[in-house]
Structures are given as C-alpha cells and as structure tokens.
Write an enzyme that holds these catalytic residues in place. Structure first.
Site, short mmCIF file in Angstrom:
data_model
loop_
_atom_site.label_atom_id
_atom_site.label_comp_id
_atom_site.label_asym_id
_atom_site.label_seq_id
_atom_site.Cartn_x
_atom_site.Cartn_y
_atom_site.Cartn_z
N HIS A 199 0.83 -1.21 0.00
CA HIS A 199 0.00 0.00 0.00
C HIS A 199 0.87 1.26 0.00
O HIS A 199 0.52 2.27 -0.63
CB HIS A 199 -0.93 0.02 1.21
N HIS A 256 -9.17 -2.45 -4.88
CA HIS A 256 -8.07 -2.69 -3.94
C HIS A 256 -7.06 -3.68 -4.52
O HIS A 256 -5.85 -3.52 -4.32
CB HIS A 256 -8.56 -3.21 -2.60
N ASP A 304 -3.11 -3.04 -4.95
CA ASP A 304 -2.06 -3.99 -4.58
C ASP A 304 -1.10 -4.24 -5.74
O ASP A 304 0.12 -4.31 -5.56
CB ASP A 304 -2.68 -5.32 -4.14
N HIS A 355 -0.69 -11.05 -4.66
CA HIS A 355 0.71 -10.70 -4.45
C HIS A 355 1.66 -11.71 -5.10
O HIS A 355 2.63 -11.32 -5.74
CB HIS A 355 1.02 -10.60 -2.96
#
EC number: 3.5.1.108
Length: 318
Positions: free
Chosen positions: A85, A243, A247, A270
C-alpha cells in the site's frame, strides 16, 4: 492514448511521519518518509530497538513472503512486511528516491488503503532532481499462469492496469478495474480502496499469529452470510477489484523503476504479481531501458522515449 511521463527523477521535499499499527502484529509502528539523492531508489530502513538498522531496497530481488502481503526481506528479525500500500502511493505519485524508516516488522496499515500515504507525501511536497529518470518499457508479451490464475505484461503507450477478480462469494463475484495509471487517476479511482477479508478466516489467522491488528477501522469485513460488516459500507461499488488493482500497483513498483506497458491479471494477487514481474525482468528481450529525449523538464509522451545503452541499469537485482 499517449500519457505524459516525467522526464526527471524526484524525491520528497521534506520529511513526513505517520504513526499507526501493524495489521498483522497489532503493535504500534512509526514510519517516516525522508528525502534521498538521485539514483538512490526507494530504500526501507528497519530501525531496531538496539540502535541498529537493516537496509532493504524496494526491488523484486528482495521480495520474500507473498502469502498475505508483500514482504521485503527473508528473516522475520529483519524484514518489513505489508509494503504494497505504501509502494502503490509512492509509485503513483512518481517518487523515485526515498528513504522509508520503519521501527517495526511491518508498515502501519492506517485505514487499509493508500489514501493516508498519498496525503502525507503531497503535504510534504515533491521536488524534481537534475537527473533523468529511466523507464522499463515492455516490448513483447510476457505471461505467467498458475492454475486458473494468470498475469501478463504487454506493450502499451503509457502505463495501464487491467485487473479482474473472481470470488466464490455473491457479494464480490467477478469484478474488474481497467485504466491508465496517472497520479490523478490513482487518487480518484484507487487510493481509497481498502483491504478486505472474510469473517470465517479470522480465527484461523489469529491462531497463526496473523491479522492481530485487523479491524473494521482498516479492513472491509465480509460476514458468513456475505454481507459487509462495516457500518459505513463500501467506498466504491467495486472496492474489492479496486483494492486488488492498488495492490498490483504496489507490487509492480518493486521493479525498481517505473514501467511503460500494460499489466493484466485474472484472479491474481501478491504472489502472481511477483511472479509476473520476475518473469519480465528475467527476459532481457522482453523490455528495454528508455529515457526522455533532450534535456527539457516536465513530461514527455511515452512514444517519444528512446532506448539508452544502460547495461548497468538493473535496480531490480540490487
């Protein structure tokens, strides 16, 4: 669409400090942004109680665990976790050089988005330096797959993200966000999108010593009957996809340089973002290092950037 890109490197004008808690540790943490010279890159300094400092460059070669967040470093005693973030805000605002001091094992989660970091950096100000910025320009497609998930880089005249998610949850389902990444687009479309999780996973995470700092103040929580627990509801109708895009911006910022190209992913996260970035950077035929022509400042169009002979420019291996 041709997007204007900065020609020269930048740093923060003055220090900025934030205090919060770590989303996994639940412990207080202080983080400071400090100005840095040209060609420093983004460098995290983990400050230890005994006065020592661990230096971690924000580059893909230093990425360790990617299970629940993106971690820089490979040892809990020295790593800095949940950097995505923070890195998303740094990347979106075009910061090239910065020292990020953290006095704990992870960055402060704040409200679970990038908005507070954006505000802190903009309040401190951004200054241009007298050294040209180099970009990584994608010149051929690079794709990685893992089961039903995939991610790919493609050539594009600018910097674009196209992120699609698909959850077996009627509240989320299949959502996507697509758009060119500029500071204004990021601030308006992505920066306030919060991390999210399911109530059914809470006890398992707590038992593993994780998510100890997670709360309704920093996460969107989904109940067992697929409702948003947070009283205020969602900030965007498709906050979940936004979101995940946030990321992705933060994870790809770990290239160590801004990139020119399009990034697409389906059911990513991720780990997939990290796999795709490493696949791109490990294939020297898939990208070229470019910079703006001439000596003028301001912005240049992506198509105007020219390849440079920069055999030593590989910040992602540092």
């Amino acid at each position: 669409m041709a997007i204007g890109l900065l020609s020269f490197q930048t740093t923060i004008a003055q220090p900025a400090t934030l205090k919060g808690i770590g989303v996994h540790s639940g412990q207080p943490v202080t983080m400071s942004f400090l100005p840095a010279d040209a060609d420093t890159g983004i460098v995290f300094h983990r400050l230890h109680a005994n006065g020592t400092v661990t230096e971690l460059r924000a580059v893909s070669s230093q990425v360790g665990n990617t299970d629940l967040s993106t971690v820089l470093g490979f040892s809990p005693a020295n790593w800095v976790a949940t950097v995505e973030h923070v890195m998303a805000a740094i990347y979106a605002l075009g910061l090239d050089n910065l020292i990020v001091e953290v006095d704990g094992p992870e960055t402060p989660v704040m409200d679970g988005s990038s908005a507070v970091y954006i505000d802190a950096i903009e309040h401190a100000g951004i200054v241009s330096l007298d050294v040209k910025r180099r970009y990584i320009r994608v010149v051929k497609p690079v794709r990685v797959e893992n089961g039903a998930s995939w991610a790919e880089f493609r050539p594009y005249d600018g910097t674009r993200f196209d992120v699609e998610i698909d959850f077996d949850c009627p509240l989320i389902g299949r959502q996507s966000w697509q758009g060119d990444l500029t500071a204004e687009n990021f601030k308006r479309e992505l920066s306030r999108a919060r991390t999210f999780g399911f109530m059914r996973d809470v006890e398992r995470l707590w038992a593993a010593g994780l998510a100890l700092g997670s709360s309704l103040e920093n996460s969107v929580v989904i109940s067992d009957d697929d409702k948003v627990v947070n009283v205020e509801g969602l900030r965007y109708p498709d906050e979940f996809a936004r979101h995940k895009t946030l990321d992705a911006v933060g994870d790809l910022a770990l290239a160590g340089a801004q990139f020119i190209g399009s990034y697409r992913s389906y059911r990513g996260g991720h780990k997939m973002n990290s796999m795709a970035l490493k696949a791109l950077l490990s294939d020297a035929s898939a990208y070229e290092v470019v910079e703006a022509p001439g000596a003028r400042g301001g912005q240049a169009r992506a198509r105007e950037f020219v390849a440079v002979n920069a055999p030593g420019f590989a910040p992602w291996t540092a």
